[in-house]
Design a protein around this motif. Structure first.
Motif, PDB file in Angstrom:
ATOM      1  N   ILE A  63       0.845  -1.192   0.000  1.00 30.33           N
ATOM      2  CA  ILE A  63       0.000   0.000   0.000  1.00 30.33           C
ATOM      3  C   ILE A  63       0.882   1.244   0.000  1.00 30.33           C
ATOM      4  N   ASP A  64       0.247   2.327  -0.385  1.00 28.94           N
ATOM      5  CA  ASP A  64       0.892   3.632  -0.297  1.00 28.94           C
ATOM      6  C   ASP A  64       0.495   4.239   1.050  1.00 28.94           C
ATOM      7  N   ARG A  65       1.452   4.327   1.975  1.00 30.91           N
ATOM      8  CA  ARG A  65       1.140   4.810   3.338  1.00 30.91           C
ATOM      9  C   ARG A  65       0.582   6.235   3.323  1.00 30.91           C
ATOM     10  N   ASP A  66       0.973   6.992   2.302  1.00 32.11           N
ATOM     11  CA  ASP A  66       0.475   8.363   2.233  1.00 32.11           C
ATOM     12  C   ASP A  66      -0.995   8.419   1.842  1.00 32.11           C
ATOM     13  N   ALA A  67      -1.467   7.338   1.229  1.00 34.44           N
ATOM     14  CA  ALA A  67      -2.875   7.291   0.826  1.00 34.44           C
ATOM     15  C   ALA A  67      -3.743   6.587   1.866  1.00 34.44           C
ATOM     16  N   PHE A  68      -3.170   6.330   3.031  1.00 41.34           N
ATOM     17  CA  PHE A  68      -3.875   5.568   4.066  1.00 41.34           C
ATOM     18  C   PHE A  68      -5.203   6.227   4.447  1.00 41.34           C
ATOM     19  N   ASP A  69      -6.276   5.442   4.419  1.00 44.10           N
ATOM     20  CA  ASP A  69      -7.608   5.964   4.727  1.00 44.10           C
ATOM     21  C   ASP A  69      -8.371   4.906   5.520  1.00 44.10           C
TER      22      ASP A  69
ATOM     23  N   GLY B   4      -6.440   3.135  -4.211  1.00 45.62           N
ATOM     24  CA  GLY B   4      -5.662   2.817  -5.408  1.00 45.62           C
ATOM     25  C   GLY B   4      -5.194   1.377  -5.390  1.00 45.62           C
ATOM     26  N   ALA B   5      -4.677   0.959  -4.259  1.00 44.26           N
ATOM     27  CA  ALA B   5      -4.217  -0.416  -4.132  1.00 44.26           C
ATOM     28  C   ALA B   5      -5.374  -1.384  -4.353  1.00 44.26           C
ATOM     29  N   ALA B   6      -6.523  -1.050  -3.809  1.00 43.95           N
ATOM     30  CA  ALA B   6      -7.671  -1.951  -3.904  1.00 43.95           C
ATOM     31  C   ALA B   6      -7.973  -2.311  -5.347  1.00 43.95           C
ATOM     32  N   SER B   7      -7.965  -1.302  -6.211  1.00 40.62           N
ATOM     33  CA  SER B   7      -8.330  -1.633  -7.592  1.00 40.62           C
ATOM     34  C   SER B   7      -7.185  -2.348  -8.315  1.00 40.62           C
ATOM     35  N   GLU B   8      -5.968  -1.944  -8.011  1.00 41.06           N
ATOM     36  CA  GLU B   8      -4.811  -2.608  -8.608  1.00 41.06           C
ATOM     37  C   GLU B   8      -4.777  -4.086  -8.210  1.00 41.06           C
ATOM     38  N   TRP B   9      -4.991  -4.361  -6.889  1.00 42.21           N
ATOM     39  CA  TRP B   9      -4.918  -5.718  -6.377  1.00 42.21           C
ATOM     40  C   TRP B   9      -6.013  -6.606  -6.959  1.00 42.21           C
ATOM     41  N   ALA B  10      -7.172  -5.993  -7.254  1.00 39.20           N
ATOM     42  CA  ALA B  10      -8.282  -6.769  -7.803  1.00 39.20           C
ATOM     43  C   ALA B  10      -7.860  -7.409  -9.124  1.00 39.20           C
ATOM     44  N   ASP B  11      -7.222  -6.639  -9.946  1.00 40.27           N
ATOM     45  CA  ASP B  11      -6.764  -7.174 -11.235  1.00 40.27           C
ATOM     46  C   ASP B  11      -5.717  -8.267 -11.035  1.00 40.27           C
ATOM     47  N   TYR B  12      -4.772  -7.944 -10.146  1.00 39.99           N
ATOM     48  CA  TYR B  12      -3.676  -8.877  -9.895  1.00 39.99           C
ATOM     49  C   TYR B  12      -4.198 -10.222  -9.393  1.00 39.99           C
ATOM     50  N   LEU B  13      -5.127 -10.165  -8.452  1.00 43.58           N
ATOM     51  CA  LEU B  13      -5.612 -11.399  -7.836  1.00 43.58           C
ATOM     52  C   LEU B  13      -6.512 -12.169  -8.795  1.00 43.58           C
ATOM     53  N   ASP B  14      -7.232 -11.441  -9.598  1.00 43.73           N
ATOM     54  CA  ASP B  14      -8.064 -12.078 -10.612  1.00 43.73           C
ATOM     55  C   ASP B  14      -7.220 -12.955 -11.528  1.00 43.73           C
ATOM     56  N   GLY B  15      -6.100 -12.409 -11.922  1.00 44.70           N
ATOM     57  CA  GLY B  15      -5.191 -13.178 -12.773  1.00 44.70           C
ATOM     58  C   GLY B  15      -4.698 -14.434 -12.089  1.00 44.70           C
ATOM     59  N   LEU B  16      -4.301 -14.286 -10.853  1.00 44.83           N
ATOM     60  CA  LEU B  16      -3.798 -15.440 -10.100  1.00 44.83           C
ATOM     61  C   LEU B  16      -4.881 -16.509  -9.953  1.00 44.83           C
TER      62      LEU B  16
END
Lengths: 369, 369, 369, 369
Positions: free
Chosen positions: B166-172, B187-199
C-alpha cells in the motif's frame, strides 16, 4: 501477576534484577539421569558474558553459575534445578541520573506506569542481564537434548547488522566461532568490525538480525494449535529484550511468493521423505518436518546512546537525557547465545511433550503404513 | 498433549475439524455482566465467512454461531461461554484423492508423522476453518473490552499482497471496509483486484502482509518477562494458519536503524507523556506505552494450487498431486478478521491480568509522583 | 477468571448450566489411536443418569452424549474431543420461587456475591448436572487407560450413608452393581433401602461416604511436590459438588496411629516389592507404590429439603424457603460414578505425565539395580 | 515433568533438597508496593524451625531466609521474589545406612521407582525440609494480604494428637502461642506433653490433626468449578508431607448429618447476611460466604522410628531397617505453621483472582439489589 515462566514441560522461571544480589533460573521438569555440572553451563554463559571484546558492554561480570538443587552426584534427579548467578560488578552510582527520568526506548516508563515502583538501577528486571539466566537454562536444555537425541545441533549466528547482510554464498559454519560477531561469513566479519567500531566511537548503536538453526530434530515434534513449534519459537524469541520481529523459514518474504514458488516438494529418500527446498523453515502446521528448523529475529539498536534525547521526568516535566553507563553498540551480538538458548528450551520442551503424548502411535511413512 | 488453548485469564480453547459435525470455542474467564448475543458475534464471523466474493473459497458455510452456555438473559455470568458453529457444507467426496497423499506445504504429512492418524478431509484440525472459532471468541472479547474500555478500537487491514504494497500516504481508515481486501488505500484496492483475478484464473495463489492496530489501549498493560504483550501477540499471530513472520512496530527493519533513529522521544502532553514517533509499536519492555499497538504478520501463499507438485504417498512412493477443492487464491484476505480477533483476545487478557495484578498501585506521571 | 479446567496433560474443561441448551466437556490432550464412540461413553453416563430409581431425582434426562470433534472413523486423532450433552427436561417454571431468595447450603448466595448475576434456574453452573460432563470425560479417560494399561481397574462404591457403615468383612466386589446404592455389602444394601425410603418420604436428605479404588496402577506414577497423585486426587474429589472431606488410605484416622502401626512394611515378591498393609492408600511421597490406590470422600446431605429454612432475599429481607424441585435424598449415590470419573482422569493424566517425564530411566528394584 | 509450583496468580515454585546447598521459593505474581524484609519472613520461619524444644527434630538449622530479588528499597516491585534458605546443619554421614535400603512409609522407594535415581540424604526432595520454603512464601503472602485486607487473620492449631482431642469448650485463641503444640486448650497442652514425652523416649511417633482458620475473608472469593476455594485448599494441604486427609467445615462427618442439621440458615445482619452455624466451613459452591474458613488436615505419624521394620534393598533383597537420624515424634507440630502458610497462599491467590475477574460487578445483598 507477572509471568516469568515459559515452557510446557521443561518449565523455566527466571528471577532477579540487574543490580540485585543475584539472578537465576528455576527449572522444573528437567528429566532425571542426565549428567550435568556447573562447568557445562559455564561454557554457554561465557559465550554471552559481557566485557569480552570492545564490541560489548565493559561491565565485568564473572557470570559464574551455581547449581543449588536438582542434581545428586552430578546427575539430574528430576527435581527442580536452581541455577544462580551472583551479581558482582554493580556500579549503582552510574545510574543515579535515571532515577527520576525515563530513558527513551527503555522499559523505565512502562514499568513505572504499570507497577508504580521500579528498580531503576540498570533497568532492574527489564535489563538484558536477565538473559544470563536464559543462557544457563538453555545450557541445561542442551545437555538433556544431547542425552535424548545426540544428533540435534543448535547454532545461532548473525545475518545482518544495520544495513550489512551476510553473503549466503559465503556461508561457512566454521567461521561462526572465529569472529566476535558470530557471523558465518569471513568477509562480513571484517567489514562489520570497521562499521561497528565507528558506531561505538560515536556513541551510537545499531540493530541486527540473528538466525538460529536446529539441525537433526526428528519429524513429528510440535503441538497444534496454540502450542505450535513455530508459535512457541515466536514467543520465545519475541520475549528476548529488544526483539521486534520473528520469522520462520521464508518469514515476512513469504508474502511475496506465489504458491508454486513456496511449496516445498516432497520425494522419497532412503530414510524417509525429503524436501526440494525449505521455505517452511522445517515446520508445517506447527509440527517439525525433519528439515532444519530455521528462525530469525530482529534486535533493535541499543536505546542507550550518547546522543541527547528528549524525555520527561517522573513528576511530568520535559527534560533531556544522555545514557552513559556501559553499553553494547550492538546488543544483537550477545543475543546470539540467547537465541540459541531459547531454541534449545523450546525444542526440548516439545521433545518431552511428544513423549507424553503420542507413545508408540507415531506414523511411519513407508510400505508398512 | 495437544495444546488447543491460549490466554492467561481470558482463556480460549478451540475445538473441531473442517469436516466434523461442528467446531467452536470454549471460553473460560469471561467476566460477568457483559451483554452478549449470537448476533453480535455473527457480525464478525460474517466478515471472515467464505464464499462472499470471487477472491475467497467458494465453500458455502453459514458459519452461524450458537451460544450454548455462560449467559443468562443475554448477559454473561462469569461461567464458561461455549460458542458452537455447525459445519454444513462438507463435500467430503472432494477430498478422496488426498487420503493417501500428502499435499506439499500442508500439515498433512506432519500430522500423520506425529499422530499416526489424521482426518484428511479438508485438512481436519489443521484447516483454516479452525479460525472461525477464533473469530467467534474474538467477537466476545471485543464486547468485553467495549464494556471495560470503550475507547479501545481494534482494526486490521492488508498492507501487502505479493509484491504490491500500500501507499502509506494514501492511508484511509474508511476505505478498509469498502473493498474485498480490507486495504486502506483505494488505489491499491483496484490494482490488487486485477492482480488477484489473474492469479485466481491461473489456479495460483499469493502471500500477504496484514497489519492490526489497537488504538486507545492505556499505558501499563502487559506482563514481563515471558508474557509480554508483544510476546503474546507474536504467539497469537504465529499460531494462525500459514503465518510465517510477525513484527511489532518497526519489526524486522529495526535491524537497519541506529539508536538515534529508533528512539521514540518523550515529552509531556496535557494528559500524560506523548511520543515523537512509534518505532516501538506501542510496547516497551513488554508493556503498553499508550500509543497505538501495531502488529504485522505475513501469510504464505495458499498451498492448494492447480499446478502439479511432487509428493509422496503414505506407503512411501513418489507421486504427484494437484489440489482441486475450493480454495482461496490469497488466504491473507480472510486472515484480516482472524488477526483482529487474536489482537482482541490478547488485549483483553492483559487488561484482566492488569486488574488482578496491580490494583491501585499504578504509577501516574506528574506532579504527585 | 473462572477456572473450569483440570488436568495437566489430559486436560478437561467442562462448560454449561443446568437449564441452558447443553453442557459438555472439551478434552484436550487425548492421545491418538484410541477407539471411541458415543456408546462407550453412554455406558458411564447411564450409571449417573437421574430418574433411574426412587432414590434419585425424578428429573428425566436422556443424558445422550455426542462426540463433536477429535475422532475420525471412530478413533481419536490427538485433537480436542468435544463431548456435548443436550439438556432436554428443563422445567424452568419449578424454579421461579428461588429467583430472589438464596437457598441455604446452596451456592446461590455466593455466586450472586461473586458475580453480581446468576442463572438461578436449577443452580445454573453450580448444579450437580455439571457432573454429567465429568462422567463423559471420565469415560473417555477409561478407554485411553484401557488402551495403555488394560490391567488398571477403577471402581467406586458407597461405604457409609448417614450413620450406617458397611461391614468390611462382608465386602463383595460383585455386589456393587446389584443394588441402587453401589454398596459392596448385600446386608447394608437392604438396610439402607429402608433407611433412605424413610428419609425420602419425609422430604429429608442425608450425607454419604464414597470410596474409589484404582487397582493395577504401576509403581512410579505421580509428580511431586504440588502435583502429587494424592494432591491431584484430593483436588479432583473436593471439586465435586457437596464434597466436604477427602481421605487417602488411612485418611483422618492416620492421626490416631503410631509410627509402628502406620508403617507398611516391605518385602520382596516375585514381581517386585510387596507391602504388608496399605495404610498409605497406595501413595508415598505423591507417587504410586503399585498397591491399590484408595480414596474416600464425604458428600454432605442434599441442601434441597422439604423443611422450611430461614434465608434472606436479594434485597436483604429475612425470609423462609422450602425447596421443592426434584431432588436426590442422598446425592452420594450419584456421586459414585462421578468419583470414578475423576479417578480415571487423574490416573490417566499422571500416566501421560510419567511418559513425558522419565523415559526409560525408571528404577527397577532387583539384582540389576 | 515434576510439578513444583502452586497457585494461579500468586505462583510459588519451591526448589531444593534436604542436604543440598540451599532450598527456597521462587514467587511470581507478588503485587508491587508491599513492604517486605527478611525479618518479617524470619518470624514465620522461626515458628517452624526445628530444634526449638524436645518435641521436634534436634537438627539445628538457622533457617535464615534471604530475599534475592523482587524488592527495591524494602518494597516489592511486582517482579519475581526469590527466597533462599541455605542448609547449614547437614550431617550427611547419618544417612549412609539408607543409601541402598528404602525406609517404609517414606518416599524413598517411589522416588527411586519413578526417577531411577534419588538423593537419599535425608529424603532429598521428599524431606519435610521443603516446607521451610512454603513457610517463607506464606510469610510473604501474609504481608500482601495485610496490605490488601488487614482484617484477615490466619491461625493454625492442633486439635488432635494420637487419640487425644482438644476440648472445644476450653478453646482459647490466646493459649495457642503459649505451648509447644500450638494447641488452643491449656489442659490438652499439659496432657499432650506427657504423652509425647513417652513416645519420644520409646522412639515411637504419632499422628495429629491440625485446624487452620481464616477469619475476615470477604464473601465472594473463590473460582468455580475446578479452582474452588475448597478444592485449592484441599490440594494445598494434601501436598504437605505426610498429610492423608483434608476436611472443610463439617468434613467427613457431613456424611452423618441430615439436610436439616447441615443447612446453615441465613438471616440479615447489619452488615450483610449472617449464618446460624458454619457446617459449610465458610465456603459454598467453592466461594467464600464471609464466615470463618475452616480447614482440617490429618498428618500421619513420622515414619522414622526406632523400631525395626522390614524392608527391601535396591537390589531386591529382604532386609530390615531402623531409622536413627534426628526426627520429630509428632511432625504434626511443625505442620501447624506450614498449614497456615498454605492457607495464606491460597487466600491471597483467590483475592488476586477475584480482582482480575469481577471488577465492579460484585453483588451486594440489600435494598439496592
Amino acid at each position: 501477576m507477572s509471568i516469568n515462566s515459559f515452557g510446557h514441560l521443561f518449565r523455566v522461571t527466571t528471577w532477579g534484577e540487574s543490580h540485585g544480589p543475584a539472578l537465576g533460573a528455576t527449572v522444573d521438569g528437567c528429566p532425571p539421569g542426565v549428567k550435568i555440572d556447573a562447568e557445562m553451563l559455564q561454557h554457554w554463559l561465557d559465550k554471552r558474558k559481557p566485557g569480552q571484546n570492545k564490541y560489548t558492554t565493559q561491565r565485568r561480570e564473572a557470570d559464574a553459575v551455581k547449581i543449588l538443587s536438582g542434581t545428586f552426584e552430578g546427575v539430574t534427579t528430576g527435581t527442580p534445578v536452581q541455577l544462580m548467578i551472583e551479581n558482582t560488578d554493580q556500579r549503582s552510582k552510574d545510574y543515579g541520573d535515571i532515577k527520576d527520568k525515563f530513558r527513551p526506548g527503555h522499559a523505565d516508563i512502562t514499568y513505572f506506569q504499570k507497577y508504580g515502583i521500579r528498580d531503576y538501577r540498570g533497568g532492574g528486571r527489564s535489563s538484558a542481564r536477565e538473559t544470563a539466566a536464559r543462557v544457563a537454562a538453555g545450557g541445561l536444555a542442551r545437555e538433556v537434548i544431547r542425552a535424548m537425541a545426540p544428533e540435534v545441533e543448535i547454532t545461532g549466528y548473525m545475518v545482518q547488522m544495520g544495513p550489512h547482510k551476510i553473503d549466503r554464498d559465503a556461508f561457512d559454519w566454521d567461521e561462526i566461532a572465529r569472529n566476535p560477531f558470530w557471523v558465518p561469513d569471513a568477509g562480513a566479519a571484517s567489514e562489520w568490525a570497521d562499521y561497528l567500531d565507528g558506531l561505538r566511537k560515536s556513541g551510537s548503536s545499531v540493530g541486527a538480525i540473528i538466525e538460529v538453526v536446529a539441525r537433526g530434530v526428528p519429524a513429528g515434534i510440535g503441538a497444534p494449535v496454540y502450542g505450535k513449534l513455530d508459535t512457541d519459537l515466536a514467543a520465545a524469541m519475541m520475549s528476548i529484550n529488544a526483539v521486534k520481529g520473528v520469522e520462520i523459514g521464508e518469514g515476512m518474504s513469504a508474502a511475496m511468493l506465489t504458491g508454486e514458488l513456496n511449496a516445498d516438494e516432497i520425494s522419497m529418500g532412503p530414510e524417509g521423505p525429503v524436501y526440494s527446498s525449505n521455505h517452511a523453515g522445517g515446520i508445517l502446521g506447527g509440527i517439525s518436518t525433519g528439515q532444519d528448523i530455521v528462525v530469525r529475529f530482529a534486535v533493535k539498536p541499543t536505546s542507550s546512546i550518547l546522543t541527547t534525547r528528549k524525555t520527561v521526568t517522573k513528576t511530568g516535566e520535559d527534560s533531556e537525557i544522555i545514557t552513559k553507563g556501559r553499553h553494547d553498540p550492538c546488543v544483537g551480538i550477545r543475543a546470539v547465545p540467547v537465541g540459541e538458548a531459547m531454541m534449545a528450551c523450546v525444542i526440548l520442551d516439545h521433545m518431552l511433550l511428544h513423549r507424553g503424548q503420542v507413545g508408540q502411535n507415531r506414523g511411519q511413512i513407508g510400505p508398512q503404513a
